[in-house]
Design an enzyme around this catalytic site. Sequence first.
Site, PDB file in Angstrom:
ATOM      1  N   CYS A 131       0.581  -1.175  -0.660  1.00  0.00           N
ATOM      2  CA  CYS A 131      -0.041  -0.027  -0.025  1.00  0.00           C
ATOM      3  C   CYS A 131       0.822   0.826  -0.086  1.00  0.00           C
ATOM      4  O   CYS A 131       1.873   1.518   1.253  1.00  0.00           O
ATOM      5  CB  CYS A 131      -1.039  -0.088   1.197  1.00  0.00           C
ATOM      6  SG  CYS A 131      -1.735   1.318   1.618  1.00  0.00           S
ATOM      7  N   CYS A 134      -0.290   4.207   2.027  1.00  0.00           N
ATOM      8  CA  CYS A 134      -0.334   3.755   3.824  1.00  0.00           C
ATOM      9  C   CYS A 134       1.454   4.057   3.966  1.00  0.00           C
ATOM     10  O   CYS A 134       1.620   4.581   5.168  1.00  0.00           O
ATOM     11  CB  CYS A 134      -0.609   1.871   4.240  1.00  0.00           C
ATOM     12  SG  CYS A 134      -2.251   2.035   3.157  1.00  0.00           S
ATOM     13  N   ASP A 135       2.146   3.560   3.518  1.00  0.00           N
ATOM     14  CA  ASP A 135       3.648   3.012   3.900  1.00  0.00           C
ATOM     15  C   ASP A 135       4.857   4.097   2.535  1.00  0.00           C
ATOM     16  O   ASP A 135       5.822   4.497   3.120  1.00  0.00           O
ATOM     17  CB  ASP A 135       3.989   2.169   3.106  1.00  0.00           C
ATOM     18  CG  ASP A 135       3.250   0.683   4.151  1.00  0.00           C
ATOM     19  OD1 ASP A 135       2.994   1.618   5.525  1.00  0.00           O
ATOM     20  OD2 ASP A 135       3.155  -0.276   3.988  1.00  0.00           O
TER      21      ASP A 135
END
Length: 305
Positions: A131, A134-135
């Site tokens: 992701c 997200c990251d």
Amino acid sequence: MIYDIMIIGSGMAGMTAALYAKRNNKSVLLIEKESIGGQIASSPKVENYPTIPAMSGMDLSAKVFEQIEDYVEFDLDTVVSLVKEDGVFIAKTEYGTEHRALSVIIANGVKHRKLNLPNEEKFLGNGISFCAVCDGAFYKGEDVLLIGDANTALQYALLLSDLCKSVRVCTLFDKFFADEIYVNALKNRENVTVVHNLASINYLGDDVLTGVEFKNTQTGEIVRYDCKGVFVAIGQIPDNKAFANLADLDKMGYFIADETCRTRTEGLFVAGDTRTKSYRQLTTAAADGANAALAACDYILKLKK
Ligand SMILES: Cc1cc2nc3c(=O)[nH]c(=O)nc-3n(C[C@H](O)[C@H](O)[C@H](O)COP(=O)(O)OP(=O)(O)OC[C@H]3O[C@@H](n4cnc5c(N)ncnc54)[C@H](O)[C@@H]3O)c2cc1C
């Protein structure tokens, strides 16, 4: 307590089911193993949800959650098994809780497809990510790899190119399978390079990921690319085996069910990406959530007569 309806999964299908169940005055328990919103929370931008011209998947999920949070019981846990005894469903969770309900809607979506290479488990969350939303920020200013060739992969590559020093996009075949808008946008990014025909064969590094090894499918040449992080965006697969005692699965592992969302077990419904269907989208997941919840309400009505 025996809830009227227990919903497994808080993606678009599960949250919509919760909304409809509450509008029908049912007691609802929503169980989620990770975070609110499911898959769409990892999308940088959604542009095809009615009434919302453009919004991040995270914000869209939060908006839907706002509509249900005051009315629904919530448990952050993973359902590991489900049985039906004397007309009541009993779900067991990873942390050992048992939840009971007259009806259940499984809206557990799909999980990320992995490359299944040696060392993969070791580097998950520690160099390997599924992701970029997200990251991505963890790799600000670094060199990263992106493995994948469709819309999600290219959306991620664009997002990462804004954050990272360089992004190398590696695809298995000789072309992209993404919308032209993303392919063209990628061509204009100076810090993005694309390499086609690469089969991933190994993650490199001891304690920390240092790169990925590929085999060129046309020439047989082995190539190694150094990177701090690799983003894998190669699609999703169902994860339904834990519920196969109560509902049939197709060859791929999806629940066999049509638009009514019914399964072979009375009172058990499946909704969203987890079931057999032609198109897996937010709108089709929301539609399933509504259908499943209304069918569950009918089932309970008959049960209580
Ligand atoms: C990056 C990305 C971008 C996308 N962009 C778009 C887009 O622009 N437009 C569009 O229409 N669609 C888009 N999609 C597809 C869309 O996100 C899905 O079709 C939709 O979100 C499916 O919703 P769902 O509720 O069926 O499943 P999911 O969103 O997968 O939700 C399932 C939930 O169940 C939880 N769960 C699973 N197993 C358990 C368990 N055992 N116990 C408890 N909880 C469990 C999961 O943690 C998850 O939160 C995109 C998908 C991705 C990955």
